[in-house]
Structure formats: structure tokens, C-alpha cells
Design an enzyme around this catalytic site. Structure first.
Site, PDB file in Angstrom:
ATOM      1  N   GLU A   1       3.031  29.689  -7.468  1.00  0.00           N
ATOM      2  CA  GLU A   1       1.968  30.668  -7.720  1.00  0.00           C
ATOM      3  C   GLU A   1       0.717  30.356  -6.910  1.00  0.00           C
ATOM      4  OE1 GLU A   1       1.064  30.733 -11.916  1.00  0.00           O
ATOM      5  OE2 GLU A   1       1.271  28.585 -12.138  1.00  0.00           O
TER       6      GLU A   1
ATOM      7  N   CYS B   1       8.288  35.439 -12.849  1.00  0.00           N
ATOM      8  CA  CYS B   1       7.823  35.597 -14.235  1.00  0.00           C
ATOM      9  C   CYS B   1       6.416  36.199 -14.294  1.00  0.00           C
ATOM     10  CB  CYS B   1       7.887  34.273 -14.984  1.00  0.00           C
ATOM     11  SG  CYS B   1       6.813  33.011 -14.305  1.00  0.00           S
TER      12      CYS B   1
ATOM     13  N   HIS C   1      -5.278  37.302 -18.909  1.00  0.00           N
ATOM     14  CA  HIS C   1      -4.433  36.869 -20.030  1.00  0.00           C
ATOM     15  C   HIS C   1      -4.661  37.705 -21.279  1.00  0.00           C
ATOM     16  CE1 HIS C   1      -3.881  33.539 -17.235  1.00  0.00           C
ATOM     17  NE2 HIS C   1      -2.657  33.670 -17.669  1.00  0.00           N
TER      18      HIS C   1
ATOM     19  N   ASP D   1      -0.885  34.850 -10.354  1.00  0.00           N
ATOM     20  CA  ASP D   1      -1.788  33.958  -9.633  1.00  0.00           C
ATOM     21  C   ASP D   1      -1.567  34.028  -8.132  1.00  0.00           C
ATOM     22  OD1 ASP D   1      -3.570  32.680 -11.441  1.00  0.00           O
ATOM     23  OD2 ASP D   1      -1.845  31.710 -12.358  1.00  0.00           O
TER      24      ASP D   1
END
Ligand code: PEP
Ligand code: MG
Length: 580
Positions: free
Chosen positions: A433, A504, A191, A457
């Protein structure tokens, strides 16, 4: 001059003096002192050495008394290092000869020792490097102490070099001062790097021990396109990279003309190109780069710099700002994905052994119902302001999705009873995910309005490769045939059932993979603002048949290496202008 190769995570090239943060985020400038300051500074250094040795001895005694003599003896190594006249003399000499402030001299000399220790062939010996770092930290704490400077006080442009940066530290960087960063650890879809891309800060991670090779003030080049860091570059190298920097900006400018054009293949097949955001102000950046909606709003970033839960009003205000900036375009608000590497200070009282497999995301929300309902209330209230879609992350089974939807229905009922208007047709979707959700995808049909595949993920869970760990970064690739097959399971089922399917994860923002996703029939590409124009260029450069052909070919390979090599080659051929 030395060139180091890491993982390219955020595009762009920058050249500037380095600021090196150690693992405690000390900033160690190369400060030169006046001749008259040398003696007082050496006395200050001596005081710091004595205090550090006292601390180490106290620690030794406490550990020996509480746990045992053997463990206490571990600290003897550190005491011996600080008691070694040759080490101390080297530091003193650097202060006297070069007139460097002691902080800088300490970090220079001890980094040199750390490098030598790391190079020892004996594993036991090389692991002793932790003692050298510990001693460095202790000395710096005693020297700098309360005077620690923060990255908020920068006056000149710099490149930040750190062992690691958390997503919140990254989000707190000022892009007008921090031109780039490079870190020892990290992976392509951590992240921290997602935030760097969103902020347009070039970055290279996973450099192993770049913090040991650089000192504050050293000139450094960070090439976020190719994953290179050049330490103390010579003049011809600086010229070469400046040219690369200009080429990158020229390419960006050229892509700018695509902004208002649709994301349509050359034979007229249209897909939607949406943006991913972490903060409401990023909506505008996405719109400026031609996004026609927001496919992922990572709301957990509302927890940035907070020690307490955000209130319903905090949530509402943020959503209202983002929705307003969307000007009627769709916005997909994902409920909080707390835990794993994001905002763990609020996620529990204890450290989890495997945070990515632990109480994160929807699991966390379903265990903290009051906070979850506060967020759902805010989203539903905000739905009256625009085209809001709601999305649940990390759904592993049907029960979780149903529980989340039930809570949403409860909240909706409460709001209606209170006379508060809610969009009656709000779309509810889920992220795919986790392999269990992909394998069972058929069972989710009819339970929600859309799917959005979270390849960041999904890749780590399919391959059992931590997305943030640079030591296994070479194994982390959505080009692995198993990941591609899992995505195809979802797209095939979604197509048959007529349900919308988006991607996404960062994969959608990589030109090579975007071709495959296009061929698989993905309808919405949701990507970070930095990659929007590039992906539009990819889509507008091929026919749907070409994308399908690429896709067919890719599914014939047995290994990620073959897939990635083929895709690199085909992208070079179809889109030579995207290769910087
Ligand atoms: C993903 O996992 O692909 C995703 C988009 O979610 P995040 O990166 O926030 O985990
Ligand atoms: Mg995810």
C-alpha cells in the site's frame, strides 16, 4: 427545498428528521417551549450571553498579557457580535415569535450569519466565519452545558448531520436509530466511511458546510448511492426518493440469490470473494452475504472506546470469536494499523504534522514492541482455533518485514516453550500500500506467503492526495493511470513468481474497478460486506477475455477522467442492473 452534492460513500437512501451536531457534537433539537416558559427561557438566554461575554473578555486579557495586545484584540470581534443588539434581538424574537428554545434560536440565527460571512467575496472577511462559529459554540456551551445529550439516547429514527465523525463515533452509532449520516468533510476511503459501509449506514460526506444549512428537526434525504442530500424536500421529491429507496432494496434482494454461488466468470475462471471486517460480529454478516473467507480484519478497532492498551486476553477473545464465526474458512488478521486517522489518542504524546506520513501502522508497532508482541501472541494462540493468516500493514521496506517476522518467530518460540499449541503452517503476508513496496515487489518474493494490495493508501501515496480530504477528493481515484500501473507491477510480478495476490482496498468493491482487477489476474477480492454481492454479480457476468479486454483498453488512456468515463460506460453496458 435545496439539493446538495457530496461524495457518495455508503449506499442506500434514507429520509428522516435531522439531528445536527456542531463541531463539539452538541445535539440541537428544534424544541418548542410553552408560552409560560418564554420569559424564563429569555432570562436563561440573557445569562448565557453575559457569561459568554465575560469568558471572551477574560480570554482577551489573558492573550493580550501573554502574547500581545494585537492578538488579544482578535476577541473584540466576538465580543462585539454578542454586544450587537440586532443579533441578540433576532434571537430573542425567534424565541418569542416561534417559541423555540434558545439553543435552537441561537444556532438558527448564527448559522444565518455564518452563511452571509462565508459568501463575502473578500477572503479575509469570509475567514471571519470562524468567529461566528466560536461565538455559537460558546453560547451553546453556556446554554446546554452539562445537559448535553448523546447519540446513545435517541428514541426516534434520525439522520445525523455533523461537521465530521471519527471512526469510533461512527462505530458507536445505532443503525436502528441512525438511518444515515452526512458530513461537511471526509473522503471516500476515510476510515469513517469504511465503518459506515460495514455497518450498512447510508452516508454522504464532503458536503463542505451542510451543518450550516440544516437545523435539528428539518426533514432531510440522504442518497448514499448518488451522493445527494436534499434539505426540506417537497412531497413529489420524497415520493421519488422513496421509490429509489425501494429500487435499491429490490436490487439488494435480487442479488441475494447469488449468495451461495461461486465467484466464477461465465467461462469458468474462479476467484475468491472474501470480506473485510472491523469487528468479530461482522464475520457473520460477510458469511450471510456469501464471503468464503475474511481477507482483512482491521484489528486496530479493538482500541475503540479504550484509553488503555488492550491486553493479550482482549486480543485473544476478539480473534477467537471471529475465527469461530468463520467455521474453518480462512481469516486474515492484520496487525494494528494505528495512527493517521485511526485511534490517535493512543498513538503518541504529540500531534504529528503529517500523520499519514508519520508513525503509523507497522512503524508504530515496531516502536512499541511490548504491545506488538502481545498482539502477535494472541494471534498465534488463536491460530490453533482455525485457518488464521497474519498480515503486516504499510510495509515500506524489507527491513520492516523482516523485523516483524523476527518478532513473530520470537513469540512463537516463547509459546512453544510454554507448551502452547500454534498452527505450524500459519501463512504470513504483507500489504502493498506504499509505492516503495510496489516498486520493489520482486524483493519481497520468498519473504512472505501472500500480498494484499491496499489500494486506499496506495492511491493516496501514489497521487499525493489525502484520502480523507474532501477538498482534493476529485483527484483521489484509483482509476489514475499511475495507480493502475503500480497495481499491474505487483500483479505481473506475483503471477510470474506464483505468489498469491489479493486486493483488500475499497477499489475491489467498486464494480467498475473490479472488472480491471479481474483482468489483471487478482485472485482474491476482499471487500466490505455491503459490496460482496454486487462484486459477485460483476464476476459472474463476464468472461475472463472480456475482463482482459477492458483492462487492455484502460491502459491505453492517459488520464483518470478517460479511464473512469470508459469504465462507467462499459459497466453500464455489461451490468445495467447494477445502476440504481
Ligand atoms: C488500504 O489502505 O487499502 C487498506 C485496506 O487499509 P486501510 O483502509 O485500513 O488503511
Ligand atoms: Mg491502508
Amino acid at each position: 427545498m435545496e439539493t446538495r452534492k457530496g461524495i457518495a460513500v455508503s449506499p442506500g437512501v434514507a429520509i428522516a428528521p435531522a439531528i445536527v451536531l456542531d463541531s463539539e457534537q452538541f445535539r440541537i433539537p428544534r424544541r418548542v417551549i410553552e408560552p409560560a416558559e418564554v420569559e424564563p427561557e429569555l432570562a436563561r438566554f440573557q445569562g448565557a450571553v453575559e457569561r459568554a461575554r465575560e469568558e471572551i473578555r477574560e480570554l482577551r486579557e489573558r492573550v493580550a498579557a501573554d502574547i500581545g495586545e494585537k492578538l488579544g484584540a482578535i476577541f473584540d470581534v466576538q465580543d462585539a457580535l454578542l454586544g450587537d443588539p440586532s443579533v441578540i434581538d433576532e434571537i430573542r424574537e425567534l424565541v418569542q415569535r416561534e417559541r423555540y428554545a434558545p439553543e435552537y434560536a441561537v444556532s438558527q440565527i448564527l448559522k444565518g450569519y455564518a452563511k452571509k460571512v462565508l459568501a463575502l467575496p473578500n477572503r479575509y472577511m469570509s475567514e471571519r466565519v470562524a468567529d461566528v462559529w466560536d461565538v455559537e459554540k460558546r453560547l451553546l456551551r453556556n446554554l446546554i452545558g452539562a445537559k448535553r445529550e448523546s447519540l446513545h439516547q435517541l428514541t426516534e429514527p434520525v439522520i445525523v448531520i455533523a461537521h465530521d465523525l471519527t471512526p469510533s463515533q461512527t462505530a458507536g452509532l445505532d443503525p436502528s436509530k441512525v438511518l444515515a449520516f452526512a458530513t461537511d468533510i471526509g473522503g471516500r476511503t476515510s476510515h469513517t466511511t469504511i465503518v459506515a459501509r460495514a455497518m450498512g449506514i447510508p452516508a454522504v460526506v464532503g458536503l463542505q458546510n451542510v451543518t450550516a444549512d440544516l437545523s435539528g428537526g428539518d426533514t432531510v434525504i440522504v442518497d448514499g448511492n448518488r451522493g445527494l442530500v436534499v434539505i426540506e424536500p417537497d412531497a413529489p421529491t420524497i415520493t421519488r426518493f422513496r421509490e429509489a429507496e425501494q429500487r435499491f432494496h429490490r436490487m439488494e434482494e435480487e442479488l441475494g440469490h447469488l449468495k451461495d454461488l461461486p465467484a466464477t466468470t461465465t467461462d469458468g475462471h474462479e476467484v475468491l470473494l472474501w470480506g473485510n471486517i472491523e469487528f468479530p460480529h461482522e464475520v457473520q454478516t460477510c458469511m450471510n452475504r456469501g464471503a468464503s473467507g475474511i481477507g482483512l480484519y482491521r484489528t486496530e478497532f479493538l482500541y475503540l472506546d479504550r484509553d488503555v492498551e488492550p491486553s493479550e486476553e482482549d486480543h485473544y477473545q476478539a480473534y477467537a470469536e471471529a475465527i469461530e464465526a468463520c467455521k474453518g474458512r480462512p481469516i486474515t488478521i492484520r496487525t494494528c494499523d494505528l495512527g493517521a486517522d485511526k485511534f490517535t489518542h493512543l498513538s503518541g504524546d504529540y500531534d504529528e504534522r503529517n500523520p499519514f506520513l508519520g508513525c503509523r501502522s507497522i512503524r508504530f508497532s515496531l516502536q512499541h514492541i511490548a504491545a506488538f508482541k502481545r498482539q502477535l501472541r494472541a494471534i498465534l494462540r488463536a491460530s490453533a482455533l482455525g485457518a488464521v493468516r497474519i498480515m503486516f500493514p504499510l510495509i515500506t521496506n524489507l527491513k520492516e518485514l523482516r523485523q516483524a517476522k523476527m518478532l513473530l518467530a520470537d513469540v512463537r518460540e516463547d509459546l512453544e516453550e510454554e507448551g502452547i499449541h500454534v498452527d505450524a503452517g500459519i501463512k504470513v503476508g504483507m500489504m502493498i500500500e506504499v509505492p516503495s513496496a510496489a516498486i520493489m515487489v520482486r524483493r519481497f518474493i520468498g519473504e512472505c506467503d501472500f500480498f494484499s494490495i491496499g489500494t486506499n493508501d496506495l492511491t493516496q501515496y501514489v497521487l499525493a492526495v489525502d484520502r480523507t480530504n474532501e477538498r482534493v477528493a476529485g483527484m483521489y481515484t484509483p482509476g489514475h493511470p499511475a495507480v493502475l500501473r503500480m497495481i499491474r507491477m505487483v500483479t505481473d510480478t506475483a503471477r510470474d513468481a506464483g505468489i498469491e495476490v489479493a486486493v483488500c482496498g475499497e477499489m475491489a468493491g467498486e464494480p467498475n474497478y473490479a472488472l480491471v482487477l479481474l483482468g489483471l489476474g487478482i485472485q482474491i477480492f476482499s471487500v466490505s460486506s455491503a459490496t460482496l454481492l454486487e462484486i459477485k454479480k460483476v464476476i459472474r457476468s463476464v468472461t475472463m477475455d472480456q475482463a482482459k479486454e477492458v483492462c487492455e483498453k484502460v491502459f491505453q488512456f492517459d488520464s483518470d477522467r478517460e479511464v473512469d468515463a470508459y469504465l462507467a460506460e462499459i459497466t453500464r453496458r455489461l451490468l445495467p442492473e447494477l445502476v440504481v
